[in-house]
Design an enzyme around this catalytic site. Structure first.
Site, PDB file in Angstrom:
ATOM      1  N   CYS A   1      10.259  -0.567  -4.357  1.00 46.75           N
ATOM      2  CA  CYS A   1       9.290  -0.144  -3.336  1.00 46.75           C
ATOM      3  C   CYS A   1      10.040   0.178  -2.054  1.00 46.75           C
ATOM      4  O   CYS A   1      10.869  -0.601  -1.595  1.00 46.75           O
ATOM      5  CB  CYS A   1       8.268  -1.258  -3.082  1.00 46.75           C
ATOM      6  SG  CYS A   1       7.116  -0.927  -1.724  1.00 46.75           S
TER       7      CYS A   1
ATOM      8  N   CYS B   1       9.555  -4.406   2.002  1.00 46.24           N
ATOM      9  CA  CYS B   1      10.526  -4.575   0.921  1.00 46.24           C
ATOM     10  C   CYS B   1      11.947  -4.245   1.384  1.00 46.24           C
ATOM     11  O   CYS B   1      12.914  -4.761   0.840  1.00 46.24           O
ATOM     12  CB  CYS B   1      10.130  -3.713  -0.280  1.00 46.24           C
ATOM     13  SG  CYS B   1       8.637  -4.345  -1.065  1.00 46.24           S
TER      14      CYS B   1
ATOM     15  N   CYS C   1       8.834   0.421   0.942  1.00 43.18           N
ATOM     16  CA  CYS C   1       8.086   0.082   2.163  1.00 43.18           C
ATOM     17  C   CYS C   1       8.920  -0.774   3.104  1.00 43.18           C
ATOM     18  O   CYS C   1       9.917  -1.379   2.723  1.00 43.18           O
ATOM     19  CB  CYS C   1       6.745  -0.559   1.820  1.00 43.18           C
ATOM     20  SG  CYS C   1       6.723  -2.360   1.766  1.00 43.18           S
TER      21      CYS C   1
ATOM     22  N   HIS D   1       2.584  -4.460   2.437  1.00 39.00           N
ATOM     23  CA  HIS D   1       3.193  -4.113   1.152  1.00 39.00           C
ATOM     24  C   HIS D   1       2.148  -3.709   0.108  1.00 39.00           C
ATOM     25  O   HIS D   1       2.314  -2.689  -0.572  1.00 39.00           O
ATOM     26  CB  HIS D   1       4.053  -5.252   0.602  1.00 39.00           C
ATOM     27  CG  HIS D   1       4.371  -5.051  -0.843  1.00 39.00           C
ATOM     28  ND1 HIS D   1       5.324  -4.155  -1.281  1.00 39.00           N
ATOM     29  CD2 HIS D   1       3.800  -5.554  -1.970  1.00 39.00           C
ATOM     30  CE1 HIS D   1       5.343  -4.132  -2.601  1.00 39.00           C
ATOM     31  NE2 HIS D   1       4.423  -4.968  -3.043  1.00 39.00           N
TER      32      HIS D   1
ATOM     33  N   ASP E   1     -12.322   2.573  -3.577  1.00 42.53           N
ATOM     34  CA  ASP E   1     -12.011   1.619  -2.513  1.00 42.53           C
ATOM     35  C   ASP E   1     -12.171   0.217  -3.069  1.00 42.53           C
ATOM     36  O   ASP E   1     -12.875   0.020  -4.057  1.00 42.53           O
ATOM     37  CB  ASP E   1     -13.014   1.761  -1.363  1.00 42.53           C
ATOM     38  CG  ASP E   1     -14.355   1.156  -1.721  1.00 42.53           C
ATOM     39  OD1 ASP E   1     -15.140   1.839  -2.398  1.00 42.53           O
ATOM     40  OD2 ASP E   1     -14.608  -0.015  -1.391  1.00 42.53           O
TER      41      ASP E   1
ATOM     42  N   ASP F   1     -20.514   2.583   3.884  1.00 39.11           N
ATOM     43  CA  ASP F   1     -21.504   2.363   2.826  1.00 39.11           C
ATOM     44  C   ASP F   1     -22.884   2.292   3.487  1.00 39.11           C
ATOM     45  O   ASP F   1     -23.004   2.324   4.702  1.00 39.11           O
ATOM     46  CB  ASP F   1     -21.162   1.111   2.014  1.00 39.11           C
ATOM     47  CG  ASP F   1     -21.114  -0.142   2.869  1.00 39.11           C
ATOM     48  OD1 ASP F   1     -21.381  -0.053   4.088  1.00 39.11           O
ATOM     49  OD2 ASP F   1     -20.806  -1.212   2.332  1.00 39.11           O
TER      50      ASP F   1
HETATM   51 ZN   LIG Z   1       6.890  -2.905  -0.499  1.00 42.40          ZN
END
Ligand SMILES: [Zn+2]
Length: 378
Positions: A310, A315, A312, A341, A272, A95
């Protein structure tokens, strides 16, 4: 100048303004729509660059104001810019520093030439002009640079909004002149910023003026500044519709699934926010059925995954009960797992959004996602 054409559209939705595409930047191609995690101090808090790569991010943010004050852009330039300093291989968007000057500095005074301010760290005096904001971001060797602008809050007078918008246009011209004259073989792209507060006339005028400078990309500023969600949606859609279709559009400060889906529907390509990482550290975790507050007693003996849908790493391997325990004990590992996560969840949402746009199913995907996301009452 062909080198400044950085955006290619690949699909456009039929019922909304959503689109997919890619932006070609010095550190690789960025597929859009894209959510960019915020690395204020040249690091996304509690996430290593290896973690960000593993999740699949192609671009992250760094805050010029913070890096200018500490460790200083000259030091980062000596290290070879942000990439040499951090060794992050993907792209950096910086920025201009203006937003933090307005929100963090204990003192600031705006003139036509720029903004004088005191550091929130040690009270030292500084002056940020549109030219200097470009110089600092070029020293950082940023891939996407932002012009210095003047952002106004929700509820200011038309006169104040008009004056901020006028100055933003003037600073857009100065920023572009500096970028063109100083860049040499530097390949970072400068984006202009549309202001105009919550006035359709001012937004229209600002969009026309900023578009006329032919920046490689355009950001919509001055939204998500305290206005109701409906007002945000109205002005986002309106302003986005005024922008050229062949340039990437960026909205700052968007980081919840609801806002992201709204922004994508309005034809925004980049956003963002610190929200997913900050709230992760504070104990709020995204799931497909809505966010959960991990400290709640009901998770004490809940040995199921955080979000069974999920995929990931967190998880797959950790339970709600264990995450709650780590949170309560203020363990550093909690911040790392929670951040992982929440970022993976948003990245996965973005992949699904892109796929749904490419298949012409975005509107249905959005409705289905939100119905599930709002189904939990905690
Ligand atoms: Zn996750």
């Amino acid at each position: 100048m062909s080198q400044d054409r950085i955006f290619t559209r690949t699909a456009v939705d039929t019922t909304t303004a959503a689109r997919t595409g890619f932006i070609d930047l010095p550190h690789g191609r960025v597929r859009t729509p894209v959510f960019m995690p915020v690395g204020t101090n040249a690091t996304v808090k509690a996430a290593s660059k290896e973690t960000l790569e593993e999740i699949g991010f192609e671009i992250i943010l760094a805050n010029t104001y913070h890096l200018y004050l500490r460790p200083g852009h000259e030091l980062i330039a000596k290290a070879g810019g942000l990439h040499g300093f951090t060794r992050w291989k993907g792209n950096f968007l910086t920025d201009s520093g203006g937003f933090q000057v307005f929100s963090l500095a204990p003192f600031r005074k705006i003139t036509d030439e720029g903004v004088k301010f005191r550091s929130h760290i040690d009270g030292s005096e500084h002056f940020l002009s549109p030219e200097k904001a470009v110089d600092v971001q070029m020293a950082l060797k940023s891939d996407v640079l932002m012009q210095l602008d003047v952002c106004t809050e929700y509820g200011v007078s038309e006169k104040e909004a008009s004056s901020a918008s006028r100055l933003t246009t003037e600073w857009a011209r100065k920023s572009k002149d500096r970028w063109l004259s100083a860049r040499g073989d530097f390949r970072g792209s400068l984006f202009g910023i549309v202001q105009g507060n919550f006035s359709r006339n001012l937004r229209t005028q600002s969009a026309q003026e900023i578009s006329s400078f032919d920046f490689p990309g355009i950001a919509i500023g001055g939204l998500s500044v305290g206005e109701p969600f409906e007002v945000f949606c109205e002005y986002l859609e309106f302003t986005s519709s005024l922008l050229p279709e062949d340039k990437p559009r960026y909205v700052m400060g968007i980081g919840t699934p609801e806002y992201i889906l709204e922004a994508v529907a309005a034809g925004i390509d980049m956003f963002d926010c610190v929200f997913p990482t900050r709230t992760a550290r504070n104990g709020l975790l995204f799931t497909a059925h809505g966010p959960i507050t991990i400290k709640n007693a009901k998770y004490v003996e809940d040995f199921s995954p955080l979000d069974s849908g999920c995929g990931c790493r967190v998880c797959r391997e950790y339970s709600r009960s264990y995450l709650r325990h780590l949170f309560k004990e203020k363990e550093i590992l909690y911040a790392m797992l929670a951040t992982y996560h929440n970022l993976a969840f948003l990245h996965d949402l973005i992949l699904k959004i892109r796929y749904s746009i490419d298949c012409g199913e975005f509107d249905r995907f959005r409705k289905d996602f939100l119905a599930a996301y709002h189904s939990r009452t905690e």
